[in-house]
Each structure stands twice: as structure tokens, then as C-alpha cells.
Design a protein around this motif. Structure first.
Motif, PDB file in Angstrom:
ATOM      1  N   PHE A  64       0.814  -1.197   0.000  1.00 53.91           N
ATOM      2  CA  PHE A  64       0.000   0.000   0.000  1.00 53.91           C
ATOM      3  C   PHE A  64       0.855   1.258   0.000  1.00 53.91           C
ATOM      4  N   SER A 114      -5.826   0.777  -8.485  1.00 52.15           N
ATOM      5  CA  SER A 114      -6.773   1.607  -7.717  1.00 52.15           C
ATOM      6  C   SER A 114      -7.530   0.790  -6.690  1.00 52.15           C
ATOM      7  N   GLY A 115      -7.422  -0.535  -6.765  1.00 50.15           N
ATOM      8  CA  GLY A 115      -8.153  -1.389  -5.844  1.00 50.15           C
ATOM      9  C   GLY A 115      -9.583  -1.653  -6.284  1.00 50.15           C
ATOM     10  N   ASN A 139      -1.558   0.060  -4.051  1.00 49.62           N
ATOM     11  CA  ASN A 139      -2.783   0.852  -4.146  1.00 49.62           C
ATOM     12  C   ASN A 139      -2.469   2.343  -4.129  1.00 49.62           C
TER      13      ASN A 139
END
Length: 343
Positions: A4, A29-30, A57
Motif C-alpha cells: 500500500f 486503484s483497488g 494501491n
């Protein structure tokens, strides 16, 4: 493996070329639209190409551009927004290399949602009724903006005929519920959530507003292309293999009801946090199984960005922004895509 933003990016391209073990750092972007990347990782397609991916992310696709240009990030999953073209104009080394998301004709995963109270009262029943009203969008110059503009144009309006406010998809639901916006341009899964909760009604026009719009693309940093083209090619083979698995999961209704849905849905639920039930009910984005881009749609959006004054170079040449060689070679290696017969 997911990393992350804020933890720090691992040096990219470790392992060299020539088919040896390679670590590739990928910005995501998840979202559900990152499906081919999740599937290629979970199903071992990257491993088959001797690649380990680190999925990072990012808060927005525009945040990926700078690290792609410096080589701190090699691959990005991004919208084809004005920010991307402005980065190209600044000399940032990044290229669109494959499809990552498009609107399935007649089955749009993007929706124009209307406050249910306005719908029930008859005040807003079509795009034409949005004139002078406030609409929630994501950014001033994004693919959702272009989608909204396409719908307004069909109703004889322009983007300037509505008042836009810029908030995230999760905030669209709250804004519709508290009445601060009359409508929103909202992708899945937020669109289905708003309807499920009785907050909004989806305009039927949504499905035919902008068929095949190129909503997102796979990006390669120029350093990745030049310094480790072998890994870039192997990555693309795994990516398109996963794109084909994803296509196998999409049914005729534009939902994850196809033959491979049982394999795909649990992976996406685990990676995105969206429940399996919701994943099976939402309309999903399409991805070309050969990675081809909708050039006409991209150029249409560029014209929209230029007309709005959002491009530093309104005459940006699309050929300076794309490199489809990796996708074309990978598609040829994999052979023609054959859709599975309905089960």
C-alpha cells in the motif's frame, strides 16, 4: 502480494531480463476493474512467466504518473484522463499499452444515478431534466466526465449545462441521500449499492450513452519498455491470459455469470472486499481479450478534454501516447480468443 502507498515502492525490475525471475511493481486503484491483474496474480499466470508482482494501491490514477516516469513504478492501471496527456506533454515517459476497461455496449458499468425523490416526483426522468442541477462527478476532466458529457450531448445539452461537484464514488451515495446533488455519474459497485439502498434510480439511458468508451488503460513506464522489454513482454502475456479468463466469466447480461464466474468471483471478492453476492449482481466493465484499445473513443475524449481547456497541448497526438506492440505480440502468442459456450 499487495503493497500500500506510504509503505514505499520496491526497486523495480529486479532480476534482469532474458526470462529470469523478475519483480514488477504495479500501481492499481483497488477497483473491480483491476480484475485482470488480480487474476493473473492469483491464478499463477505471472508466476508462469517468472514474474513476481507487487501491487500498490494509489489514491488516484494521476498519482501513478510520476513514479511511472521515474521508473519507481513499472506498470499502472489508470484512466485515460487529461492528467495523463498533460504528463506526456511535460515529457513524462509513460505509454498506454493495453485495454483495462471499457463500457460493454448496452451494458454500461457506469451509471447516471438520480435522487430517488426527484425520480418519484417526476422532476428528473431523463438527461434533459438535469439542466441547471448539481451532479456528482469524480474529477473535472476524467473518463466519467466524458461519459456524462456524452449523455448530455444526446439530450441536446453540454457539460456546462449542469453544475458538477467532485467527490469519490462512496461519497456519491451520501450526497444523493442528503440531497446535496440531484444526480451522479457513478461506476459499479457504487451504482448497485445506491439502488439497493433505495437512495437512487439508475437512468435507463446509461446503457446506451457511450458504448465502448475506453474508461481505463494499462500503462507501462518508458524505462520499463526500454530497459527490460523481455519482462514487459512476459508481463503482457500473463495479463492478456487473465483478461481472457475474465472474459470467460462475463455472461450475456454483462455480469459475472459466465462459465468462469465460479473461478473469478471469489478471487475478486478477496482482493477488492466487495462481496461475492454484489459481484455477481453488478454490471462489469469489458476488457478486450487481445488488449486492443478503442482509438476512436480515446480521440473523442481527447477532443472533450481539449474543448474544456484541460489539456496543456490540445493538439496531443495519440500515436505519441500508445505502444501496442507488446499486446499485439502477446495476443499472437496466445492465439485467437474463443469465447466459451454458455454452460
Amino acid at each position: 502480494m499487495a503493497v500500500f502507498l506510504g509503505i514505499g515502492l520496491t526497486a523495480c525490475g529486479s532480476g534482469g531480463s532474458g526470462g529470469g525471475p523478475t519483480t514488477v511493481s504495479v500501481g492499481i486503484s483497488g477497483a473491480v476493474s483491476d480484475a485482470p491483474l488480480y487474476l493473473a496474480d492469483a491464478l499463477g499466470y505471472f508466476k508462469d512467466q517468472n514474474i513476481t508482482v507487487e501491487l500498490t494501491n494509489f489514491p488516484s490514477s494521476s498519482d501513478m504518473i510520476a513514479p511511472l516516469g521515474t521508473g519507481d513504478l513499472q506498470v499502472g492501471a489508470s484512466g485515460a484522463t487529461a492528467a495523463f496527456y498533460n504528463a506526456i506533454d511535460r515529457g513524462v515517459g509513460v505509454r498506454m499499452v493495453a485495454d483495462k476497461g471499457r463500457v460493454i455496449p448496452g451494458k454500461s458499468y457506469e451509471s447516471i444515478l438520480v435522487d430517488k425523490r426527484l425520480w418519484d416526483s417526476g422532476q428528473v426522468r431523463s438527461m434533459a431534466d438535469l439542466r441547471g442541477r448539481t451532479v456528482a462527478d469524480y474529477q473535472e476532466s476524467s473518463t466519467t466526465s466524458a461519459f456524462l458529457n456524452a449523455g448530455l450531448e444526446k439530450a441536446g445539452l453540454a457539460i456546462g449545462d449542469v453544475n458538477r461537484t467532485y467527490i469519490t464514488g462512496a461519497q456519491h451515495l451520501a450526497a444523493l441521500q442528503n440531497g446535496s446533488v440531484a444526480a451522479s455519474v457513478t461506476p459499479e459497485p457504487f451504482g448497485t449499492a445506491a439502488v439497493d439502498q433505495g437512495i437512487a434510480v439508475r437512468l435507463p439511458e446509461s446503457d446506451d450513452m457511450y458504448p465502448n468508451q475506453q474508461t481505463s488503460v494499462l500503462l507501462y513506464g518508458e524505462r520499463f519498455i526500454k530497459e527490460d522489454s523481455d519482462a514487459a513482454q512476459r508481463f503482457m502475456v500473463a495479463y492478456l491470459r487473465a483478461a481472457r479468463t475474465y472474459n470467460d466469466a462475463i455472461g450475456p447480461d454483462g455480469r459475472l455469470t459466465g462459465p468462469a464466474a465460479g473461478q473469478v468471483v471469489p478471487i475478486l471478492a478477496q482482493r477488492t472486499g466487495v462481496s461475492e453476492d454484489v459481484l455477481r449482481r453488478i454490471t462489469v466493465n469489458g476488457v478486450d481479450p487481445g488488449g486492443a484499445l478503442n482509438r476512436d473513443g480515446i480521440e473523442r475524449d481527447i477532443r472533450f478534454y481539449a474543448a474544456g481547456g484541460w489539456l496543456t497541448n490540445p493538439s496531443v497526438a495519440l500515436d505519441d501516447c500508445i505502444d501496442l506492440g507488446f499486446a499485439e505480440k502477446a495476443s499472437a502468442e496466445l492465439g485467437p480468443y474463443v469465447a466459451p459456450l454458455p454452460g
